[in-house]
Design a protein around this motif. Structure first.
Motif, short mmCIF file in Angstrom:
data_model
loop_
_atom_site.label_atom_id
_atom_site.label_comp_id
_atom_site.label_asym_id
_atom_site.label_seq_id
_atom_site.Cartn_x
_atom_site.Cartn_y
_atom_site.Cartn_z
N MET A 1 0.84 -1.27 0.12
CA MET A 1 0.02 0.00 0.00
C MET A 1 0.78 1.27 0.07
O MET A 1 1.79 1.51 0.79
CB MET A 1 -0.84 0.02 1.27
N GLY A 2 0.66 2.17 -1.14
CA GLY A 2 0.94 3.48 -1.08
C GLY A 2 2.48 3.92 -0.68
O GLY A 2 3.00 4.59 -1.59
N ILE A 3 3.42 3.29 -0.01
CA ILE A 3 4.67 3.92 0.40
C ILE A 3 5.70 3.16 -0.22
O ILE A 3 6.00 1.98 -0.20
CB ILE A 3 5.24 3.87 1.76
N SER A 4 6.42 3.98 -1.40
CA SER A 4 7.51 3.20 -2.01
C SER A 4 9.06 3.65 -1.67
O SER A 4 9.16 5.00 -0.95
CB SER A 4 7.37 3.44 -3.47
N VAL A 5 9.96 3.26 -1.92
CA VAL A 5 11.27 3.68 -1.77
C VAL A 5 11.37 4.97 -2.50
O VAL A 5 12.24 6.04 -1.89
CB VAL A 5 12.40 2.84 -2.52
N GLY A 6 10.91 5.28 -3.53
CA GLY A 6 10.91 6.58 -4.29
C GLY A 6 10.28 7.85 -3.13
O GLY A 6 10.85 8.76 -3.17
N HIS A 7 9.10 7.34 -2.65
CA HIS A 7 8.67 8.33 -1.72
C HIS A 7 9.64 8.78 -0.53
O HIS A 7 9.86 9.72 -0.16
CB HIS A 7 7.19 7.84 -1.05
N ILE A 8 10.28 7.54 -0.06
CA ILE A 8 11.27 7.88 1.03
C ILE A 8 12.52 8.79 0.63
O ILE A 8 12.94 9.61 1.29
CB ILE A 8 11.61 6.65 1.90
N ILE A 9 12.97 8.56 -0.72
CA ILE A 9 13.88 9.30 -1.26
C ILE A 9 13.52 10.54 -1.43
O ILE A 9 14.33 11.52 -0.88
CB ILE A 9 14.21 8.68 -2.75
N GLU A 10 12.21 10.93 -1.78
CA GLU A 10 11.80 12.22 -2.03
C GLU A 10 11.67 12.83 -0.62
O GLU A 10 12.38 14.11 -0.61
CB GLU A 10 10.49 12.21 -2.89
N ALA A 11 11.15 12.11 0.27
CA ALA A 11 11.13 12.83 1.70
C ALA A 11 12.29 13.33 2.27
O ALA A 11 12.39 14.38 2.78
CB ALA A 11 10.20 11.76 2.67
#
Ligand SMILES: [Zn+2]
Ligand SMILES: [Zn+2]
Length: 207
Positions: A1-11
């Motif tokens: 659901m929802g959270i990917s490595v890409g989101h963590i990198i962006e954050a």
């Protein structure tokens, strides 16, 4: 659901490259589409550990994150490795990771995009060139609205579509668009939509 490595990198990029898990969580839930997992923090920690060579959960794929104080300390502070995209660096991709790199191209490109938007020299030069800072998406004039309070509080967005980003090419001032923070967020939140698409969307809503 929802959270990917890409989101963590962006954050982490938005947080300056290094942050505590709870701040990463706060930022990720703003960026990642719903639904979010019940315990976002646990899910984020798991994704980070899978891409951190010092942990037992490491997936032998690209080595993106490192613990600021060392994994054993369990302090919850993580950062992006200096240059995970450079295969020749000791922290770079492991052998046999090419297929994964291909699949992750979009995320890698997102990181290049963010890095270029945060190049201080380039952004300073871009801002210095703006005579009348105005958001290219909604048309808001910073001088009119904020005057002396923050006429220069404009952000630079890298306009090259993410799929066309070339790792080796450099960014010129023409590649950047002046946008206000809100419009910039909208652009990123909606899959890096084009500045002119957001401008058209806002025009239609005004009618
Ligand atoms: Zn705007
Ligand atoms: Zn941007």
């Amino acid at each position: 659901m929802g959270i990917s490595v890409g989101h963590i990198i962006e954050a982490l990029s938005l947080l300056g490259g290094e942050a505590h898990l709870k701040d990463i969580e706060q930022m990720v839930v703003k960026i990642a589409p719903l639904p979010h997992p019940k315990e976002p923090q646990a899910s984020i920690r798991a994704r980070i550990q899978e891409r951190c060579a010092e942990t037992a959960s490491y997936l032998q794929r690209e080595n993106l994150f490192e613990s600021v104080y060392g994994v054993q300390e369990k302090k919850g502070f993580w950062r992006l490795r200096a240059d995970p995209l450079n295969p020749s660096s000791p922290d770079g991709f492991q052998d046999g990771a090419e297929a994964f790199v291909e699949a992750e191209e979009g995320r890698v490109n997102l990181k290049i995009h963010l890095r270029r938007e945060r190049s201080k020299k380039l952004i300073d030069a871009f801002k210095a060139k703006l005579t009348e800072p105005r958001c290219e998406a909604c048309g808001m004039s910073f001088a009119e609205v904020y005057g002396d309070l923050g006429g220069d509080y404009i952000e630079a967005h890298h306009k090259i579509p993410i799929a066309q980003l070339d790792r080796s090419s450099t960014t010129t001032l023409d590649d950047l668009a002046a946008v206000r923070a809100n419009c910039h967020r909208m652009i990123h939140k909606n899959n890096l939509m084009l500045v002119k698409e957001l401008a058209e969307f806002l025009m239609l809503r005004k009618k």
